[in-house]
Design a protein around this motif. Sequence first.
Motif, PDB file in Angstrom:
ATOM      1  N   LEU A  29       2.615  -0.634  -5.101  1.00 26.55           N
ATOM      2  CA  LEU A  29       2.650   0.079  -4.129  1.00 26.55           C
ATOM      3  C   LEU A  29       1.581   0.831  -3.388  1.00 26.55           C
ATOM      4  CD1 LEU A  29       5.948   1.920  -5.127  1.00 26.55           C
ATOM      5  CD2 LEU A  29       5.715   0.181  -3.240  1.00 26.55           C
ATOM      6  N   LEU A  30       0.275   0.860  -4.292  1.00 30.56           N
ATOM      7  CA  LEU A  30      -0.954   1.438  -3.517  1.00 30.56           C
ATOM      8  C   LEU A  30      -1.364   0.636  -2.373  1.00 30.56           C
ATOM      9  CD1 LEU A  30      -3.148   1.796  -6.582  1.00 30.56           C
ATOM     10  CD2 LEU A  30      -2.346   3.739  -5.592  1.00 30.56           C
ATOM     11  N   PRO A  31      -2.044   1.420  -1.643  1.00 26.83           N
ATOM     12  CA  PRO A  31      -2.410   0.578  -0.169  1.00 26.83           C
ATOM     13  C   PRO A  31      -3.529  -0.334  -0.465  1.00 26.83           C
ATOM     14  CG  PRO A  31      -2.712   2.929   0.047  1.00 26.83           C
ATOM     15  CD  PRO A  31      -2.439   2.657  -1.294  1.00 26.83           C
ATOM     16  N   GLU A  32      -3.341  -1.566  -0.012  1.00 25.45           N
ATOM     17  CA  GLU A  32      -4.021  -2.824  -0.042  1.00 25.45           C
ATOM     18  C   GLU A  32      -5.655  -2.601  -0.260  1.00 25.45           C
ATOM     19  OE1 GLU A  32      -4.533  -7.573   0.932  1.00 25.45           O
ATOM     20  OE2 GLU A  32      -2.900  -6.355   1.844  1.00 25.45           O
ATOM     21  N   SER A  33      -6.040  -1.559   0.603  1.00 24.73           N
ATOM     22  CA  SER A  33      -7.489  -1.117   0.606  1.00 24.73           C
ATOM     23  C   SER A  33      -7.892  -0.424  -0.674  1.00 24.73           C
ATOM     24  CB  SER A  33      -7.851  -0.090   1.944  1.00 24.73           C
ATOM     25  OG  SER A  33      -7.044   0.852   1.689  1.00 24.73           O
ATOM     26  N   GLU A  34      -6.882  -0.009  -1.676  1.00 24.46           N
ATOM     27  CA  GLU A  34      -7.445   0.757  -2.627  1.00 24.46           C
ATOM     28  C   GLU A  34      -7.804  -0.429  -3.752  1.00 24.46           C
ATOM     29  OE1 GLU A  34      -7.267   4.190  -3.739  1.00 24.46           O
ATOM     30  OE2 GLU A  34      -6.581   4.846  -1.995  1.00 24.46           O
ATOM     31  N   GLU A  35      -8.864   0.116  -4.492  1.00 19.54           N
ATOM     32  CA  GLU A  35      -9.459  -0.633  -5.639  1.00 19.54           C
ATOM     33  C   GLU A  35      -8.395  -1.234  -6.756  1.00 19.54           C
ATOM     34  OE1 GLU A  35     -12.997  -0.927  -8.915  1.00 19.54           O
ATOM     35  OE2 GLU A  35     -13.148   0.689  -7.143  1.00 19.54           O
ATOM     36  N   GLU A  36      -7.534  -0.374  -7.072  1.00 21.81           N
ATOM     37  CA  GLU A  36      -6.611  -0.573  -8.158  1.00 21.81           C
ATOM     38  C   GLU A  36      -5.377  -1.003  -7.649  1.00 21.81           C
ATOM     39  OE1 GLU A  36      -5.993   2.920 -10.322  1.00 21.81           O
ATOM     40  OE2 GLU A  36      -8.033   2.633 -11.251  1.00 21.81           O
ATOM     41  N   HIS A  37      -5.112  -1.408  -6.466  1.00 18.06           N
ATOM     42  CA  HIS A  37      -3.925  -2.120  -5.886  1.00 18.06           C
ATOM     43  C   HIS A  37      -4.078  -3.576  -6.267  1.00 18.06           C
ATOM     44  CE1 HIS A  37      -1.069  -3.833  -3.002  1.00 18.06           C
ATOM     45  NE2 HIS A  37      -2.093  -4.695  -2.613  1.00 18.06           N
ATOM     46  N   MET A  38      -2.931  -3.910  -6.783  1.00 13.89           N
ATOM     47  CA  MET A  38      -2.420  -5.391  -7.219  1.00 13.89           C
ATOM     48  C   MET A  38      -1.498  -5.993  -6.500  1.00 13.89           C
ATOM     49  SD  MET A  38      -4.632  -6.075  -9.660  1.00 13.89           S
ATOM     50  CE  MET A  38      -6.345  -5.084  -9.795  1.00 13.89           C
ATOM     51  N   PRO A  39      -1.489  -7.381  -6.301  1.00 13.55           N
ATOM     52  CA  PRO A  39      -2.862  -8.114  -6.499  1.00 13.55           C
ATOM     53  C   PRO A  39      -3.832  -7.580  -5.723  1.00 13.55           C
ATOM     54  CG  PRO A  39      -0.791  -9.418  -5.817  1.00 13.55           C
ATOM     55  CD  PRO A  39      -0.475  -8.078  -5.767  1.00 13.55           C
ATOM     56  N   PRO A  40      -5.161  -7.962  -6.203  1.00 13.70           N
ATOM     57  CA  PRO A  40      -6.333  -7.679  -5.028  1.00 13.70           C
ATOM     58  C   PRO A  40      -6.024  -8.007  -3.722  1.00 13.70           C
ATOM     59  CG  PRO A  40      -7.069  -8.750  -7.152  1.00 13.70           C
ATOM     60  CD  PRO A  40      -5.288  -8.917  -7.071  1.00 13.70           C
ATOM     61  N   LYS A  41      -6.858  -7.362  -2.911  1.00 14.20           N
ATOM     62  CA  LYS A  41      -7.284  -7.723  -1.441  1.00 14.20           C
ATOM     63  C   LYS A  41      -7.625  -9.223  -1.172  1.00 14.20           C
ATOM     64  CE  LYS A  41      -9.195  -5.921   2.719  1.00 14.20           C
ATOM     65  NZ  LYS A  41     -10.211  -5.101   3.162  1.00 14.20           N
ATOM     66  N   GLY A  42      -6.909  -9.835  -0.349  1.00 16.38           N
ATOM     67  CA  GLY A  42      -7.425 -11.288  -0.301  1.00 16.38           C
ATOM     68  C   GLY A  42      -6.352 -12.226  -1.153  1.00 16.38           C
ATOM     69  N   LYS A  43      -5.826 -11.604  -2.155  1.00 15.42           N
ATOM     70  CA  LYS A  43      -5.192 -12.555  -3.011  1.00 15.42           C
ATOM     71  C   LYS A  43      -3.466 -12.641  -2.203  1.00 15.42           C
ATOM     72  CE  LYS A  43      -8.149 -13.431  -5.985  1.00 15.42           C
ATOM     73  NZ  LYS A  43      -8.929 -14.800  -5.978  1.00 15.42           N
ATOM     74  N   PRO A  44      -2.534 -13.585  -2.557  1.00 15.61           N
ATOM     75  CA  PRO A  44      -1.357 -13.598  -2.246  1.00 15.61           C
ATOM     76  C   PRO A  44      -0.320 -12.117  -2.704  1.00 15.61           C
ATOM     77  CG  PRO A  44      -1.733 -15.612  -3.015  1.00 15.61           C
ATOM     78  CD  PRO A  44      -2.859 -14.862  -3.234  1.00 15.61           C
ATOM     79  N   GLN A  45      -0.045 -11.505  -2.056  1.00 15.21           N
ATOM     80  CA  GLN A  45       0.697 -10.270  -1.990  1.00 15.21           C
ATOM     81  C   GLN A  45       2.148 -10.229  -2.472  1.00 15.21           C
ATOM     82  OE1 GLN A  45      -1.404  -7.079  -2.266  1.00 15.21           O
ATOM     83  NE2 GLN A  45      -2.711  -8.834  -2.102  1.00 15.21           N
ATOM     84  N   ILE A  46       2.656  -9.299  -3.218  1.00 16.44           N
ATOM     85  CA  ILE A  46       4.048  -9.009  -3.500  1.00 16.44           C
ATOM     86  C   ILE A  46       4.867  -8.888  -2.280  1.00 16.44           C
ATOM     87  CG2 ILE A  46       5.591  -8.119  -4.913  1.00 16.44           C
ATOM     88  CD1 ILE A  46       3.750  -9.611  -6.731  1.00 16.44           C
ATOM     89  N   SER A  47       5.931  -9.749  -1.928  1.00 21.53           N
ATOM     90  CA  SER A  47       6.773  -9.433  -0.815  1.00 21.53           C
ATOM     91  C   SER A  47       7.533  -8.292  -1.161  1.00 21.53           C
ATOM     92  CB  SER A  47       7.469 -10.744  -0.653  1.00 21.53           C
ATOM     93  OG  SER A  47       8.506 -10.952  -1.465  1.00 21.53           O
ATOM     94  N   SER A  48       8.202  -7.693   0.113  1.00 12.59           N
ATOM     95  CA  SER A  48       9.246  -6.664   0.088  1.00 12.59           C
ATOM     96  C   SER A  48      10.368  -7.203  -1.242  1.00 12.59           C
ATOM     97  CB  SER A  48       9.895  -6.345   1.085  1.00 12.59           C
ATOM     98  OG  SER A  48       8.881  -5.884   1.988  1.00 12.59           O
ATOM     99  N   GLU A  49      10.793  -8.390  -0.791  1.00 15.63           N
ATOM    100  CA  GLU A  49      12.073  -8.900  -1.762  1.00 15.63           C
ATOM    101  C   GLU A  49      11.481  -9.013  -3.120  1.00 15.63           C
ATOM    102  OE1 GLU A  49      13.080 -13.053  -1.682  1.00 15.63           O
ATOM    103  OE2 GLU A  49      15.151 -12.357  -1.145  1.00 15.63           O
ATOM    104  N   GLU A  50      10.273  -9.749  -3.587  1.00 14.46           N
ATOM    105  CA  GLU A  50       9.752  -9.603  -4.909  1.00 14.46           C
ATOM    106  C   GLU A  50       9.839  -8.172  -5.532  1.00 14.46           C
ATOM    107  OE1 GLU A  50       7.198 -13.645  -4.570  1.00 14.46           O
ATOM    108  OE2 GLU A  50       6.234 -11.618  -3.831  1.00 14.46           O
TER     109      GLU A  50
END
Length: 102
Positions: A55-76
């Motif tokens: 749930l962290l903003p993608e710009s945050e260093e601790e956001h997962m998955p890292p920026k540029g990687k496939p992200q978790i969808s809303s459904e997931e």
Amino acid sequence: QPILQSKCYRCHSTTKQKGKLRLDGIEWMLKGGKSGIPTLISGKPDESELIQRILLPESEEEHMPPKGKPQISSEELVILSWWIAQGADAEVIVADVSKSLE
């Protein structure tokens, strides 16, 4: 498992453990990584590190998955949150989760 496998195992599984974290088994998720914070707290998705990091903003260093990687969808995210809320049973099948969310 399919969600974690497609979005997390690249960096957090048997072959690689960034931050000394594995997500390829419930016992590892409960143990957590080098911080010692459990990745999930059974029954409490909002307190689980896994959900908090997603749930962290993608710009945050601790956001997962890292920026540029496939992200978790809303459904997931809904499925992962539901799974944790229901006790994080490693035997639950995603198809069953989807039916119960309808």
